[in-house]
Design a protein around this motif. Structure first.
Motif, PDB file in Angstrom:
ATOM      1  N   UNK A 297    -157.012  26.375 -50.028  1.00  8.92           N
ATOM      2  CA  UNK A 297    -155.732  25.657 -50.062  1.00  8.92           C
ATOM      3  C   UNK A 297    -154.575  26.587 -49.709  1.00  8.92           C
ATOM      4  N   UNK A 298    -154.631  27.810 -50.235  1.00 11.72           N
ATOM      5  CA  UNK A 298    -153.571  28.771 -49.950  1.00 11.72           C
ATOM      6  C   UNK A 298    -153.523  29.102 -48.458  1.00 11.72           C
ATOM      7  N   UNK A 299    -154.708  29.231 -47.852  1.00 14.12           N
ATOM      8  CA  UNK A 299    -154.766  29.538 -46.421  1.00 14.12           C
ATOM      9  C   UNK A 299    -154.163  28.408 -45.589  1.00 14.12           C
ATOM     10  N   UNK A 300    -154.485  27.167 -45.967  1.00 18.33           N
ATOM     11  CA  UNK A 300    -153.946  26.041 -45.206  1.00 18.33           C
ATOM     12  C   UNK A 300    -152.465  25.818 -45.492  1.00 18.33           C
ATOM     13  N   UNK A 301    -152.011  26.165 -46.690  1.00 13.96           N
ATOM     14  CA  UNK A 301    -150.571  26.122 -46.969  1.00 13.96           C
ATOM     15  C   UNK A 301    -149.830  27.116 -46.072  1.00 13.96           C
ATOM     16  N   UNK A 333    -158.732  30.150 -35.699  1.00 20.33           N
ATOM     17  CA  UNK A 333    -159.204  31.222 -36.582  1.00 20.33           C
ATOM     18  C   UNK A 333    -159.544  30.679 -37.970  1.00 20.33           C
ATOM     19  N   UNK A 334    -158.697  29.811 -38.499  1.00 23.62           N
ATOM     20  CA  UNK A 334    -158.949  29.227 -39.817  1.00 23.62           C
ATOM     21  C   UNK A 334    -160.152  28.286 -39.798  1.00 23.62           C
ATOM     22  N   UNK A 342    -166.031  33.908 -47.825  1.00 25.66           N
ATOM     23  CA  UNK A 342    -164.894  34.836 -47.891  1.00 25.66           C
ATOM     24  C   UNK A 342    -163.601  34.212 -47.362  1.00 25.66           C
ATOM     25  N   UNK A 343    -163.668  32.923 -46.952  1.00 24.01           N
ATOM     26  CA  UNK A 343    -162.498  32.261 -46.367  1.00 24.01           C
ATOM     27  C   UNK A 343    -161.313  32.278 -47.342  1.00 24.01           C
ATOM     28  N   UNK A 344    -160.195  32.807 -46.873  1.00 25.50           N
ATOM     29  CA  UNK A 344    -158.978  32.811 -47.672  1.00 25.50           C
ATOM     30  C   UNK A 344    -158.784  34.051 -48.512  1.00 25.50           C
ATOM     31  N   UNK A 345    -159.820  34.914 -48.596  1.00 23.60           N
ATOM     32  CA  UNK A 345    -159.666  36.126 -49.406  1.00 23.60           C
ATOM     33  C   UNK A 345    -158.676  37.096 -48.767  1.00 23.60           C
TER      34      UNK A 345
END
Length: 361
Positions: A297-301, A333-334, A342-345
């Motif tokens: 969620x943080x990555x998409x935000x 990339x996302x 590891x997505x978003x780490x």
């Protein structure tokens, strides 16, 4: 946009629910002789603020106003009203950014000031509407400021802005404020259904989501058949995700659209739906997966912010194809990382930064 302009010319404030409060307040001020010389009318784009401005201007230029259920209104019969209806009233001045320009120039404001200093042709008020006042050049702002400080007799300035916070404090402080509120979803849907009965509610709600809840912009999107374009956009990003289309080809196709910048609205709506889905999912997933979902969620935000910043860059002097390419690379990339644990780490690097980060302010 011709469809929108034709629509706005036909409407009055009684037909636009979110304008009625501002209109009644305006009528009260006028009836009590409390009108100031300058008003800053604040509203996001697509709220039909033009209807409010034109109705207020016509009332001020009308020679025989009448009282009706919607308050004091122009009579529609006098010579002033006839001239206004034909866009030929000599005491109404409408200043806006020229089509091929990015700013309202000092030359436009000087011409306005020269006209303002002349005697009113009809012997009454002179009404000046500056549309999107935030687009004035720095020198034009300075010239306008002098007129606001020393207005001519019987002169009314109506300044409209979708970005009033960006205006110089000296301009804002010399104007009385009128705030046009964002309508509720129910009001927006009902208004659009009355204008477009042939379209279902699902289409109307989709248009509102894509056009930032602005009913007039949503109306324009529907009547111009933009939903076909949005389908093309969806097919293009799906093809890229599957490796069936390359980035440069997709960008070149978008650049051929009459309004390529609508891509940012499509991306914003897409990522908003993505974030909402992740948020709802947090309530049902096992406790051990919560941290990973929160990182996603943080990555998409972060990408959501990139979409907004990319749109700002597009509206400035940035290379427009490069803006699209950078945004697409960030999205790809996302998407490619999404399946990994590891997505978003590690926060995704973005080509887009806010003005605060750049040190401009």
């Amino acid at each position: 946009m011709d469809n929108v302009q034709n629509l706005l010319q036909k409407l009055d404030c009684s037909q636009v629910p979110w304008l009625t409060t501002a209109w009644h307040e305006w009528c009260e001020h006028r009836a009590q002789n409390r009108l100031g010389h300058a008003y800053l009318i604040q509203a996001v784009k697509g709220l039909a603020v033009e209807v409010l401005v034109r109705q207020a201007a016509q009332l001020q230029l009308c020679q025989s106003p009448i009282t009706s259920e919607q308050g004091l209104i122009a009579c529609g019969q006098c010579s002033g009203c006839h001239l206004f209806a034909q866009n030929q009233h000599p005491d109404f001045y409408h200043v806006k950014c020229l089509e091929d320009k990015k700013e309202i120039s000092i030359a436009q404001i000087r011409e306005l000031i020269e006209k303002q200093n002349q005697t009113a042709h009809q012997g009454g008020y002179k009404v000046i509407w500056i549309q999107e006042v935030e687009r004035l050049s720095i020198s034009a702002f300075n010239a306008l400021l002098k007129s606001l400080e020393e207005p001519g007799a019987n002169t009314l300035f109506l300044l409209t802005s979708a970005q009033s916070a960006s205006l110089p404090a000296t301009i804002r402080s010399r104007c009385q404020k009128v705030m046009v509120p964002q309508p509720s979803l129910n009001d927006s849907v009902a208004w659009l259904q009355s204008l477009l009965p042939q379209h279902d509610e699902a289409m109307i709600k989709k248009a509102l989501r894509l056009k930032w809840s602005a009913p007039v912009s949503a109306y324009d999107w529907i009547v111009q058949g933009r939903f076909k374009e949005e389908r093309e956009w969806q097919e293009a990003i799906n093809a890229m995700a599957n490796g069936q289309k390359n980035l440069s080809k997709v960008v070149s196709e978008w650049m051929k659209w009459s309004q390529p910048e609508v891509v940012f609205d499509y991306f914003y709506a897409w990522v908003l739906a993505k974030i909402r889905k992740l948020g709802y999912g947090l309530q049902t997933i096992p406790a051990g997966d919560v941290l990973n979902a929160q990182r996603q969620m943080q990555a998409w935000l972060g990408f959501q912010q990139s979409v907004s910043l990319a749109k700002n860059d597009w509206q400035s002097n940035a290379n427009k194809e490069l803006v699209f390419e950078n945004l697409l690379m960030e999205w790809i990339d996302l998407i490619q990382q999404e399946g990994s644990n590891s997505f978003g780490q590690i926060p995704s690097k973005s080509a887009f930064q806010s003005n605060l980060n750049r040190g401009i302010f």
